[in-house]
Write an enzyme that holds these catalytic residues in place. Structure first.
Site, PDB file in Angstrom:
ATOM      1  N   CYS A   1     -42.068  40.243 -23.444  1.00 51.91           N
ATOM      2  CA  CYS A   1     -41.262  40.531 -22.248  1.00 51.91           C
ATOM      3  C   CYS A   1     -42.018  40.199 -20.963  1.00 51.91           C
ATOM      4  CB  CYS A   1     -40.852  41.999 -22.266  1.00 51.91           C
ATOM      5  SG  CYS A   1     -39.903  42.451 -20.809  1.00 51.91           S
TER       6      CYS A   1
ATOM      7  N   CYS B   1     -41.360  42.660 -18.100  1.00 53.32           N
ATOM      8  CA  CYS B   1     -42.067  43.943 -18.195  1.00 53.32           C
ATOM      9  C   CYS B   1     -43.553  43.772 -17.881  1.00 53.32           C
ATOM     10  CB  CYS B   1     -41.960  44.532 -19.599  1.00 53.32           C
ATOM     11  SG  CYS B   1     -40.357  44.353 -20.371  1.00 53.32           S
ATOM     12  N   ASP B   2     -44.170  42.713 -18.381  1.00 55.65           N
ATOM     13  CA  ASP B   2     -45.631  42.635 -18.362  1.00 55.65           C
ATOM     14  C   ASP B   2     -46.225  41.529 -17.500  1.00 55.65           C
ATOM     15  OD1 ASP B   2     -45.763  44.760 -20.209  1.00 55.65           O
ATOM     16  OD2 ASP B   2     -45.325  43.375 -21.849  1.00 55.65           O
TER      17      ASP B   2
END
Ligand code: NAP
Length: 335
Positions: A132, A135-136
């Site tokens: 992701c 997300c990261d």
């Protein structure tokens, strides 16, 4: 006993929830491990009708959830761990402990990221391995990273990561991207993205602290070692697998585990059980097709609930006759 339970809060589940709630069915919607489904980890969605400037995936999901709640949908955080169909109802096991009974069920549990299947993969997630970028990505500023895959997801993630990383290697097993032309062109035109063609990741390389320091690559044609590539994070974007574990052996699936629908509509072979979105769609897999599918499943379920006389079945019909009647109703929904 619930009237209708919807598993999943991606585009399919939430659209089903909006329709079922507006139909006065007060659906109970179960949010699993990834609330919001795949859109919750995507960036700008440019192809959902009605948003000419695009809309952020999580924002779209939030709006859909608010719309469903406004009409009376209820939400519960629970992982479905078991599925037991009975005559005229379904029992779900939640989180391995509690049970929930419902007249109708819409399975919109979506699909989850696929991984490469290399040693130590699970333990490296969160230590320089992820699926992701949204997300990261921000954790990897001014360092080189790699994206594995050649589809729309890989191109989208690679393009997004150029906001943070010093360099983004796009590792693909062939020399042609599978991505749609517009996504592929955008990625390849970005000077921070360097494609590496015809290679596979053979091994994840870690430092003394167990954090990702790079990958070893193998040539997919010759099988020869193509050396080490130093990166701080590997973003795996090689597609998804349908989330059908609780239903395997009880509902028909294709060879890759996608739920099969019968009679051309959203009904499965079990009366009262419907499927919508990526869990049953290996072809289109778009937010808008999932939403359309969710709408269709809610309409099918609504009709099933209004036409199937549960009280009468419970008291008068022998089990075989009741099952036959329910099946006939499922078939009539699609004709
Ligand atoms: P995908 O289209 O199935 O692409 C998967 C990619 O991963 C392919 O390039 C495939 O290689 C590669 N791959 C698969 N298994 C692999 C393995 N074991 N090792 C190395 N590489 C592997 O999946 P996706 O990119 O996630 O897209 C899924 C759907 O969502 C598509 O319909 C796409 O259009 C849609 N999508 C849309 C958007 C958007 O519009 N914003 C964004 C993301 C996704 P091969 O090419 O060799 O098969």
């Amino acid at each position: 006993m619930e009237k209708i339970v919807i598993i999943g809060t991606g585009c399919a589940g939430l659209t089903a929830a909006i329709y079922a709630a507006r139909g006065g069915l007060a659906p109970l919607v179960l949010e699993g491990r990834q609330p919001g489904g795949q859109l919750s980890t995507t960036t700008l969605v440019e192809n959902f009708p009605g948003f000419p400037e695009g809309i952020d995936g999580p924002e779209l999901i939030m709006q859909m959830k608010a719309q469903a709640e406004k009409f009376g949908a209820r939400f519960d955080y629970a992982e479905v761990t078991g599925f037991e169909p009975q005559k005229g109802s379904v029992t779900l096991e939640l989180d391995g402990e509690r049970r929930l009974h419902t007249r109708a069920l819409i399975i919109a549990s979506g699909a989850s990221a696929r991984w490469l299947g290399l040693p130590r993969e699970k333990e490296l997630i969160g230590h320089g391995l992820t699926s992701c970028a949204t997300c990261d990505g921000a954790f990897y500023r001014n360092v080189p990273v790699a994206v594995v895959g050649g589809g729309d997801s890989a191109c989208e993630e690679a393009t997004f990561l150029t906001r943070f990383a010093s360099k983004v290697y796009l590792i693909h097993r062939r020399e042609k991207l599978r991505a749609s032309p517009i996504m592929a062109e955008r990625a390849l035109a970005n000077s921070k993205i360097e494609p590496i063609w015809n290679v596979a990741v053979a091994e994840y390389l870690t430092d003394a602290e167990g954090e990702m320091r790079g990958v070893r690559l193998t040539d997919t044609f010759t099988g020869k070692d193509r050396g080490e590539l130093a990166v701080k994070c590997v973003f795996v974007a090689i597609g998804h697998e349908p989330n059908t574990r609780p239903f395997l052996g009880k509902l028909a699936t294709d060879a890759d585990g996608y739920l099969l629908k019968t009679h051309g509509a959203t009904a499965t072979a079990i009366p009262g059980v419907f499927a919508a979105g990526d869990v049953s769609d290996r072809v289109y897999r778009q937010a808008v097709t999932a939403a359309g599918d969710g709408c269709a499943a809610a309409l099918d379920a609504e009709r099933y609930l209004s036409e199937f006389d549960f009280e009468e079945e419970a008291h008068h019909l022998p089990p075989a006759a009741a099952a036959e009647k329910a099946q006939a109703l499922v078939e009539s929904i699609s004709t």
